[in-house]
Motif scaffolding. Structure first.
Motif, short mmCIF file in Angstrom:
data_model
loop_
_atom_site.label_atom_id
_atom_site.label_comp_id
_atom_site.label_asym_id
_atom_site.label_seq_id
_atom_site.Cartn_x
_atom_site.Cartn_y
_atom_site.Cartn_z
N UNK A 156 -59.21 -10.81 -10.62
CA UNK A 156 -59.01 -11.68 -9.47
C UNK A 156 -58.89 -13.13 -9.94
N UNK A 211 -59.23 -16.79 -8.63
CA UNK A 211 -59.85 -17.44 -7.47
C UNK A 211 -59.06 -18.65 -7.01
N UNK A 220 -60.46 -21.43 -6.05
CA UNK A 220 -61.08 -22.64 -6.61
C UNK A 220 -61.08 -22.58 -8.12
N UNK A 229 -63.90 -21.88 -11.20
CA UNK A 229 -63.79 -20.61 -11.91
C UNK A 229 -63.55 -20.79 -13.40
#
Lengths: 256, 258
Positions: free
Chosen positions: A81, A83, A85, A89
């Motif tokens: 995944x 992210x 932000x 991350x």
């Protein structure tokens, strides 16, 4: 066999001592290998929660997610995944190269060959020459490129992206969209991307799932027959593009 | 701070002026018994038998400091990670922490003497106890303040608990842990010297008190100067190491992103 299956997924919050809030209601869809699929819906419609369930980071309340027919009950090894932000991350203590290397190390790869691979990926996302920089020294768009390169270094079969371009400026956004399409074509990764931008969803994907909010549910699936490679000016000017945009817009507006 | 002067000329000048004033006042007023001139302390430092003895005491103190400080760091970081991660563990420990934390650490010295007798074990135990607090509390804080997204990033890349701890949580909490280590550095030195004064047979703390009791104030001041220099040197060394280990952070601080 679809690569990714979401089957009658429900997610509710609270409930042990109060009324449960239903965040996601009975969502089902499938993603085939090599596809680029977008989920589009208004802000606050539970898109992030849905992705967290698919990524195995949050357990669904009912229903199931499967990657390669294997039920997801923890973060699956073939899926990463990205992210929204990126600044939260990325690893602030690692250089740009170090962050991308992390994706390889997570797969147990290190040494010269891994570093070569990380450098090549940085070249692919247009960050050659920034290997020794730290994330905070880069602009937002460049940071998200690092996050994408890090995810691709892991060589996931499915790349989940949560509004990856939601916090960059408009011009950068268009650039990143094209960079992502080029990577998708080169690497053949399957991508499931969440966005609240209808045009972005159409421009990037083969298929758009339209979500309504509170609770989040799937109201329509739209095929995108636009030719590839796509072009920011030409593709967006096509009549089909306009029709799809209007159709999706109406579906979302009527559903709320 | 874009420009940093290596030597603070004004500060050094004032320090030198005060020493001169002390020298002059002590000589003219005839205060040798309790305020000998700094030159007398300096002379004591360079007398070979004295210098050898002082060096021996310095090594004893340094050894206890190193033992106590590193043991405190290992224990407090380990415990801090557990208490920072687990709400349950913290709620068990909370009352004890809140009761013991405000207690002046030197109050533990008699307890340590009772339990461990007089010697290195007792002095190191006391040092560990006192130095552990800032490290423990900062580590708990640091672990709690780790961004959820960072941990989720580790998880989505398929890392297990142990690797997430090592490769994500500890580096993310490192600035907090470093603050704890910096705060506890002088505390460890205070406790080593104090316990040497109370129950030591050697070490700088013992030396300072012993010279005072033997009416040799110049030697006493020489010992004080050495322990002061030791504290200063340890702090400088720490700042250099911290700057290297957390180099990634120095630029962020200048840009105001921390």
């Amino acid at each position: 066999m679809p690569l990714l299956e979401v089957d009658a997924l429900c997610k509710s919050y609270g409930g042990s001592n109060g009324p449960a809030t239903l965040a996601i209601e009975n969502i089902s869809f499938q993603v085939e290998r090599g596809e680029f699929v977008a989920l589009v819906g208004p802000s606050g419609c539970g898109k992030t929660t849905l992705l967290m369930c698919i990524a195995g980071l949050t357990a669904p309340s009912a229903g199931r997610v499967a990657v390669k027919a294997k039920t997801v009950d923890r973060p699956p090894p073939d899926l990463v995944l990205v992210f929204q932000e990126y600044n939260r991350s990325l690893f602030a203590w690692r250089t740009v190269l170090g962050n991308v290397l992390f994706g390889l190390e997570a797969k147990g790869r290190s040494g010269k060959a891994a570093e070569e691979r990380a450098r090549r990926l940085l070249g692919l996302v247009g960050l050659e020459g920034f290997e020794r920089h730290y994330p905070w020294q880069l602009s937002g768009g460049m940071q998200q490129r690092v996050a994408i390169a890090r995810a691709l270094a892991y060589e996931p079969e499915v790349l989940l992206m949560d509004e990856p371009f939601g916090s960059v400026d408009a011009m950068t956004r268009l650039e990143l969209e094209d960079a992502l399409l080029a990577l998708w074509k080169d690497l053949g990764t399957t991508i499931l991307l969440v966005t609240h931008d209808i045009e972005e969803a159409i421009y990037l994907s083969d298929r758009v799932h339209v979500l309504a909010r509170r609770p989040s549910r799937l109201v329509e699936t739209v095929q995108v027959p636009l030719a590839r490679p796509r072009n920011q000016l030409a593709t967006r000017a096509e009549p089909t593009f306009m029709e799809l945009r209007n159709e999706i817009y109406r579906r979302i507006a009527n559903a709320v | 701070m874009p420009f940093k002067c290596r030597f603070n000329i004004a500060g050094l000048a004032l320090f030198a002026a005060l020493l001169l004033l002390w020298e002059f006042y002590s000589r003219t007023a005839g205060l040798e018994t309790y305020l000998p001139p700094p030159s007398a302390a300096l002379k004591a430092l360079f007398e070979p038998p004295m210098a050898r003895a002082l060096f021996g005491h310095l090594l004893e103190t340094l050894g206890r400091f190193v033992g106590g400080y590193f043991l405190a760091a290992a224990l407090a970081v380990g415990l801090g990670v557990v208490l920072g991660y687990s709400r349950v563990a913290y709620s068990f420990a909370e009352v004890i922490i809140e009761l013991l934390r405000p207690m002046p650490s030197v109050a533990i010295i008699p307890v340590a003497i009772l339990c461990l007798g007089i010697g290195d074990a007792m002095m190191i135990a006391v040092t560990v106890y006192a130095a552990a607090w800032p490290i423990l509390l900062n580590t708990i804080d640091g672990v709690r303040n780790i961004d959820r997204t960072l941990l989720d990033t580790g998880r989505t890349f398929g890392l297990g608990r142990w690797r997430i701890l090592r490769e994500v949580a500890l580096p993310a909490a490192a600035p907090y842990i470093a603050t704890g280590l910096r705060v506890s550095l002088p505390i460890a030195l205070i406790l080593v010297t104090t316990s040497e004064m109370v129950a030591g047979a050697d070490g700088l703390g013992y030396f300072i008190l012993d010279e005072e009791r033997s009416m040799r104030p110049a030697n006493m001041y020489a010992g004080i100067a050495i322990v002061a220099l030791l504290g200063y040197a340890l702090n400088r060394l720490f700042l250099v190491l911290e700057g290297r280990a957390l180099a990634w952070r120095s630029g962020m601080r200048i840009r105001g992103e921390m």
